[in-house]
Design an enzyme around this catalytic site. Sequence first.
Site, mmCIF file in Angstrom:
data_model
loop_
_atom_site.group_PDB
_atom_site.id
_atom_site.type_symbol
_atom_site.label_atom_id
_atom_site.label_comp_id
_atom_site.label_asym_id
_atom_site.label_seq_id
_atom_site.Cartn_x
_atom_site.Cartn_y
_atom_site.Cartn_z
ATOM 1 C CG ASP A 53 -3.194 -0.944 -13.603
ATOM 2 O OD1 ASP A 53 -3.702 -0.745 -14.724
ATOM 3 O OD2 ASP A 53 -3.870 -1.143 -12.577
ATOM 4 C CG HIS A 82 -6.159 2.290 -10.925
ATOM 5 N ND1 HIS A 82 -5.707 3.183 -9.999
ATOM 6 C CD2 HIS A 82 -6.445 1.164 -10.227
ATOM 7 C CE1 HIS A 82 -5.729 2.633 -8.800
ATOM 8 N NE2 HIS A 82 -6.173 1.399 -8.910
ATOM 9 C CD GLU A 98 -4.210 6.393 -10.599
ATOM 10 O OE1 GLU A 98 -3.194 5.723 -10.833
ATOM 11 O OE2 GLU A 98 -5.271 5.898 -10.167
ATOM 12 N NE ARG A 136 -4.281 3.163 -4.276
ATOM 13 C CZ ARG A 136 -4.978 2.117 -4.712
ATOM 14 N NH1 ARG A 136 -4.549 1.412 -5.747
ATOM 15 N NH2 ARG A 136 -6.104 1.775 -4.138
ATOM 16 N N PRO A 166 0.836 -1.211 0.000
ATOM 17 C CG PRO A 166 -0.017 -1.035 2.164
ATOM 18 C CD PRO A 166 0.821 -1.909 1.290
HETATM 19 P P1 NAI Z 1 -2.644 -6.426 1.558
HETATM 20 O O1 NAI Z 1 -3.008 -5.521 2.678
HETATM 21 O O2 NAI Z 1 -3.172 -7.830 1.549
HETATM 22 O O3 NAI Z 1 -1.045 -6.535 1.475
HETATM 23 C C1 NAI Z 1 -0.191 -5.450 1.540
HETATM 24 C C2 NAI Z 1 1.149 -5.963 2.030
HETATM 25 O O4 NAI Z 1 2.089 -4.891 1.929
HETATM 26 C C3 NAI Z 1 1.131 -6.404 3.500
HETATM 27 O O5 NAI Z 1 1.721 -7.675 3.621
HETATM 28 C C4 NAI Z 1 1.944 -5.346 4.199
HETATM 29 O O6 NAI Z 1 2.656 -5.853 5.321
HETATM 30 C C5 NAI Z 1 2.885 -4.924 3.106
HETATM 31 N N1 NAI Z 1 3.502 -3.611 3.286
HETATM 32 C C6 NAI Z 1 3.031 -2.550 3.975
HETATM 33 N N2 NAI Z 1 3.911 -1.527 3.887
HETATM 34 C C7 NAI Z 1 4.942 -1.966 3.140
HETATM 35 C C8 NAI Z 1 6.159 -1.382 2.697
HETATM 36 N N3 NAI Z 1 6.493 -0.134 3.010
HETATM 37 N N4 NAI Z 1 6.983 -2.133 1.936
HETATM 38 C C9 NAI Z 1 6.658 -3.408 1.607
HETATM 39 N N5 NAI Z 1 5.530 -4.010 1.996
HETATM 40 C C10 NAI Z 1 4.680 -3.291 2.749
HETATM 41 O O7 NAI Z 1 -3.033 -5.654 0.233
HETATM 42 P P2 NAI Z 1 -3.287 -6.266 -1.216
HETATM 43 O O8 NAI Z 1 -4.710 -6.661 -1.345
HETATM 44 O O9 NAI Z 1 -2.240 -7.260 -1.526
HETATM 45 O O10 NAI Z 1 -3.103 -4.952 -2.117
HETATM 46 C C11 NAI Z 1 -1.844 -4.331 -2.246
HETATM 47 C C12 NAI Z 1 -2.024 -2.998 -2.920
HETATM 48 O O11 NAI Z 1 -2.440 -3.175 -4.265
HETATM 49 C C13 NAI Z 1 -3.145 -2.114 -2.312
HETATM 50 O O12 NAI Z 1 -2.689 -1.386 -1.197
HETATM 51 C C14 NAI Z 1 -3.483 -1.201 -3.451
HETATM 52 O O13 NAI Z 1 -2.666 -0.047 -3.379
HETATM 53 C C15 NAI Z 1 -3.084 -2.000 -4.691
HETATM 54 N N6 NAI Z 1 -4.249 -2.368 -5.494
HETATM 55 C C16 NAI Z 1 -4.267 -2.006 -6.812
HETATM 56 C C17 NAI Z 1 -5.324 -2.337 -7.622
HETATM 57 C C18 NAI Z 1 -5.344 -1.989 -9.082
HETATM 58 O O14 NAI Z 1 -6.387 -2.132 -9.740
HETATM 59 N N7 NAI Z 1 -4.246 -1.549 -9.673
HETATM 60 C C19 NAI Z 1 -6.484 -3.050 -7.081
HETATM 61 C C20 NAI Z 1 -6.338 -3.452 -5.696
HETATM 62 C C21 NAI Z 1 -5.265 -3.098 -4.944
#
Ligand code: NAI
Length: 334
Positions: free
Chosen positions: A258, A295, A263, A234, A206
């Site tokens: 993406d 996106h 954006e 992001r 995130p």
């Molecule tokens: P999640 O919450 O399951 O996993 C996020 C992981 O990142 C966690 O394991 C956390 O410990 C880790 N994390 C937190 N800060 C960090 C850092 N500074 N460095 C490395 N790792 C760190 O979230 P999920 O579902 O895997 O989604 C990840 C991201 O994907 C979301 O936050 C969102 O920004 C993005 N996303 C993009 C989409 C798109 O359409 N392009 C759609 C859905 C999510």
Amino acid sequence: MKKIAFFDAKPYDRIWFDKWNKSAGGKRFQIKYLENKLTADTVDLAHGSDAVVAFVNDTLNREVIGHLQELGIRVVGMRCTGYNNIDLHAAKGKLTILRVPNYSPYAVAEHAMALLLAINRKVHRAYIRTRDYNFSLSGLTGFDLNQKTVGVIGTGQIGRVFVKICKGFGMNVLAYDPYPVQGLDVEYTDLNRLFRESKIISLHCPLTEQNRHMINEESLKKMQKGTILINTSRGALVDSRALLNALQKKHVGGAGLDVYEEETSVFFEDCSNEIVTDDVLSLLIALPNVILTSHQAYLTQEALSCIAKTTLDNLECFFEGKELKNRIEDAAPL
Ligand code: NAI
């Protein structure tokens, strides 16, 4: 019947929200679909509603949150996972904000791999060439993914699926996450080593105040020449100007993006009749080794269906006083 002001509505949203809004007796909510993004200028469109549904590029800053409170709105249903566009301090005690914590990690992870495959094997360029009967292969050489090292930053739901896909391609996976997952078949390491040793880097964490521009001039310099960067997380995780410079110097070998830090005003919209004045965006798009998608990583039928169902269920639980499982404050305690 409770009324929802649904901001930044797109035709593909309506299909799934209309489907899940049906109930045996008719409709669960009265939904007012608005094309406008939620901003300080448009917030009054929520007048008369009981709830707001918003998305990734809607603005939920202190001003907008204050206006929503004045309109008597007590709940916002975010139809997304990320919440970096919300001033959580301003919302505390004023608004309940619900989200969709996971809808399809496969959608995003598979799109990340699609970008990697397309960039590496130059599918986007081959497509244009053969449509023009240019069957030359010059300039289209890629590399085998098998045995290459991929650095995965963030091993949450999406990162873990991406790791699995990469393993299927025979790749070695280095990972960085402040909260490593026990038993995951990867080698966790620090960011410096991940930057140094990875041929491909994919972002799955995130955006927070701490990691804004984690990919910057300094970190790009640490990467191998020819590294491919994939960002489906992001935009502001990457300093776009620094990435552009590194691509122009041929230090970075390609980028599949993406998301983009600026954006908000262009993504999800048809700007083809406008003059886009963001030079960094224009230059990135113009490079042959950059693929930019708008996106769309989440855009699968399964994900859209789950987003609509969870968002409406979240709001129903709120109005019926049931337990709220998807409150943002539980994901991001202040
Ligand atoms: P999640 O919450 O399951 O996993 C996020 C992981 O990142 C966690 O394991 C956390 O410990 C880790 N994390 C937190 N800060 C960090 C850092 N500074 N460095 C490395 N790792 C760190 O979230 P999920 O579902 O895997 O989604 C990840 C991201 O994907 C979301 O936050 C969102 O920004 C993005 N996303 C993009 C989409 C798109 O359409 N392009 C759609 C859905 C999510």
